[in-house]
Design an enzyme around this catalytic site. Structure first.
Site, PDB file in Angstrom:
ATOM      1  CB  SER A 160     -21.571  42.645  13.153  1.00  0.00           C
ATOM      2  OG  SER A 160     -21.753  41.686  14.187  1.00  0.00           O
ATOM      3  N   GLY A 172     -20.305  39.501  10.039  1.00  0.00           N
ATOM      4  CA  GLY A 172     -20.403  38.100   9.668  1.00  0.00           C
ATOM      5  C   GLY A 172     -19.072  37.391   9.540  1.00  0.00           C
ATOM      6  CG  ASN A 181     -19.769  35.748  13.244  1.00  0.00           C
ATOM      7  OD1 ASN A 181     -20.937  35.714  13.607  1.00  0.00           O
ATOM      8  ND2 ASN A 181     -19.180  36.865  12.890  1.00  0.00           N
ATOM      9  CG  ASP A 236     -29.559  42.463  17.239  1.00  0.00           C
ATOM     10  OD1 ASP A 236     -29.247  42.943  18.354  1.00  0.00           O
ATOM     11  OD2 ASP A 236     -28.863  42.634  16.216  1.00  0.00           O
ATOM     12  CG  HIS A 278     -25.377  43.576  16.476  1.00  0.00           C
ATOM     13  ND1 HIS A 278     -26.320  42.677  16.044  1.00  0.00           N
ATOM     14  CD2 HIS A 278     -24.192  43.198  15.949  1.00  0.00           C
ATOM     15  CE1 HIS A 278     -25.730  41.777  15.266  1.00  0.00           C
ATOM     16  NE2 HIS A 278     -24.441  42.063  15.201  1.00  0.00           N
TER      17      HIS A 278
END
Length: 226
Positions: free
Chosen positions: A48, A85, A113, A194, A197
């Site tokens: 991402s 993801g 991830n 968040d 990002h």
């Protein structure tokens, strides 16, 4: 706020892995790109953080990097092949698809991830190593983006994770970006709500960070016919 303060440089929070995979690999404005002369193709591969989760594709780092390269006199196309993801195993599984984009250069930023899921860094290293090997066998110049993990995973894990990127870079004589999110991680003003990002401005800084490494790769790569 306490959670943000526990981040050392990013990236392995739940929101990163939970991003919608619909934010998939997508060439940035292909029609406009093809209308302009290009000296070669750079494919940005990653999760991402490459896809530009939550932003317009023109604000993601691949599009911003292309603009910076052109301003610097390097008319190279930069294709956004980020998938939100994705783990390093996922990136490895689509390396042959990446090759269908006919890259001269690949900027590879993957593994965040993996850390979130607690995957053994040795597995991450093996996946990145195999991907790099495949790309180099096809004469693709690889720029590897280094990543770091959150401190609360433990000192041994974070050290082992951080060591993956210089180890692979040294083994394959790659151009290494020491830390992809340098100057952006842990900066609330440069990240979305968040806290993970980057915003468009955050990606401007990321693109500034990546630019000299991309130019170095261009200088090492014979230009294609465009």
């Amino acid at each position: 706020m306490n959670l943000r303060k526990s981040l050392i440089t990013v990236i392995a929070l739940t929101a990163l892995a939970g991003c919608d995979r619909k934010e998939a690999a997508r060439p940035a404005a292909p029609a406009q790109q093809e209308a302009r002369a290009t000296a070669g193709t750079i494919v940005a591969v990653g999760d991402s953080l490459t896809a530009g989760y939550g932003l317009d594709e023109h604000d993601a780092y691949p599009a911003q990097l292309e603009r910076l390269l052109r301003e610097a006199g390097h008319p190279w196309r930069v294709v956004n092949a980020g998938i939100s993801g994705e783990t390093s195993s996922g990136a490895l599984s689509r390396v042959n698809w990446v090759l269908t984009l006919k890259p001269d250069i690949v900027i590879l930023v993957t593994g965040a991830n993996d850390g979130l899921r607690g995957i053994d860094p040795k597995v991450t290293e093996k996946n990145i190593d195999e991907m790099v090997r495949t790309l180099k066998e096809r004469n693709v110049t690889v720029v590897l983006g280094g990543m770091k993990m959150v401190a609360n995973l433990g000192r041994d894990y974070t050290r082992a994770f951080a060591a993956v990127y210089p180890a692979v870079a040294k083994r394959h004589d790659l151009i290494l970006i020491p830390f992809f999110l340098e100057g952006v991680a842990r900066r609330p003003d440069l990240n979305q709500a968040d806290g993970i990002h980057p915003t468009a401005e955050g990606y401007r800084i990321v693109s500034d960070t990546v630019l000299p490494y991309a130019i170095k790769a261009i200088e090492q790569t014979p230009p294609s016919d465009g």
